[in-house]
Design an enzyme around this catalytic site. Sequence first.
Site, PDB file in Angstrom:
ATOM      1  N   SER A 151     -25.449 -89.356 -13.210  1.00  0.00           N
ATOM      2  CA  SER A 151     -24.576 -88.825 -14.263  1.00  0.00           C
ATOM      3  C   SER A 151     -23.190 -89.410 -14.085  1.00  0.00           C
ATOM      4  CB  SER A 151     -24.507 -87.295 -14.172  1.00  0.00           C
ATOM      5  OG  SER A 151     -23.501 -86.770 -15.027  1.00  0.00           O
ATOM      6  N   TYR A 164     -23.007 -79.181  -9.059  1.00  0.00           N
ATOM      7  CA  TYR A 164     -23.794 -80.178  -9.781  1.00  0.00           C
ATOM      8  C   TYR A 164     -23.352 -81.603  -9.471  1.00  0.00           C
ATOM      9  CZ  TYR A 164     -25.474 -82.771 -13.940  1.00  0.00           C
ATOM     10  OH  TYR A 164     -26.053 -83.684 -14.784  1.00  0.00           O
ATOM     11  N   LYS A 168     -25.427 -85.291  -8.191  1.00  0.00           N
ATOM     12  CA  LYS A 168     -25.521 -86.530  -8.952  1.00  0.00           C
ATOM     13  C   LYS A 168     -24.916 -87.695  -8.179  1.00  0.00           C
ATOM     14  CE  LYS A 168     -27.845 -85.046 -12.418  1.00  0.00           C
ATOM     15  NZ  LYS A 168     -29.192 -85.585 -12.707  1.00  0.00           N
TER      16      LYS A 168
END
Length: 261
Positions: A151, A164, A168
């Site tokens: 991401s 999060y 990534k």
Amino acid sequence: MALLAGKVVCITGSSRGIGRACALESVKHGATGLILHYYGDPETQAEIESLQKEIEINQKPCRIVAVPGDIADPGTATKIVEQGLQTFSRIDVLVSNAGICPFAEFLSMPHSVWERTRQVNLDGSFYITQAVANVMKNQIPQGGAIIGVASISALVGGEMQCHYTPTKAGILSLMQSCAVALGKYNIRANAVLPGTIATDINKDDLSDVEKRENMIKRTVLGRLGAPDDIAGPVVFLASDLAKYVTGASLLVDGGLFVNLQ
């Protein structure tokens, strides 16, 4: 041009969003086998069945194996590989896509949210990459292509994404190290870094009209991404057009990252 002619493609988190788009694009480019992982609850079961029907309606000659399971469980990766090999005897491409993003405030975030996000996003990517890489190493002809869906969040921070973004960044790092570890087996490993893509993972966040408009304005192309915007670059990285590309990261964000001013 059939970039994946005759290839067997394994995709995790394939029932919706980017994973689903990658499945459709793979078939469009000639893949003859799909190993489609999905979570396995009633909702994703219905989604995977509709995906299979969509492929059948388009009359594409592609065999499909659908494998349910929690990607955070290493046993799921084992099951995906076993069922894939039973049907196809090889795996040419892995798209490690399954992931979650339960937006949460950092200071009050329960440790269980951190743990679950890490387990699905990073641990799951490790398990399936290791399992499929062992297949690619031992099959004849040897080799394959692995694409980790990271991401833009691997490069930048987010107030509600402190759990999060590290996962990534970890996927990006995993692909870089796997490129080094697996090159001798003719296995390429690359990462694709989507920007803001309108999928189920962020639909609640983007339901805020003002926030959505601000995100659109931040892009150079003046729109949010769609799942098929990511599927094309994934197919490229999986294909022989990228036969000398490994350890790379491809940012697919509509110019969001560079648009400082």
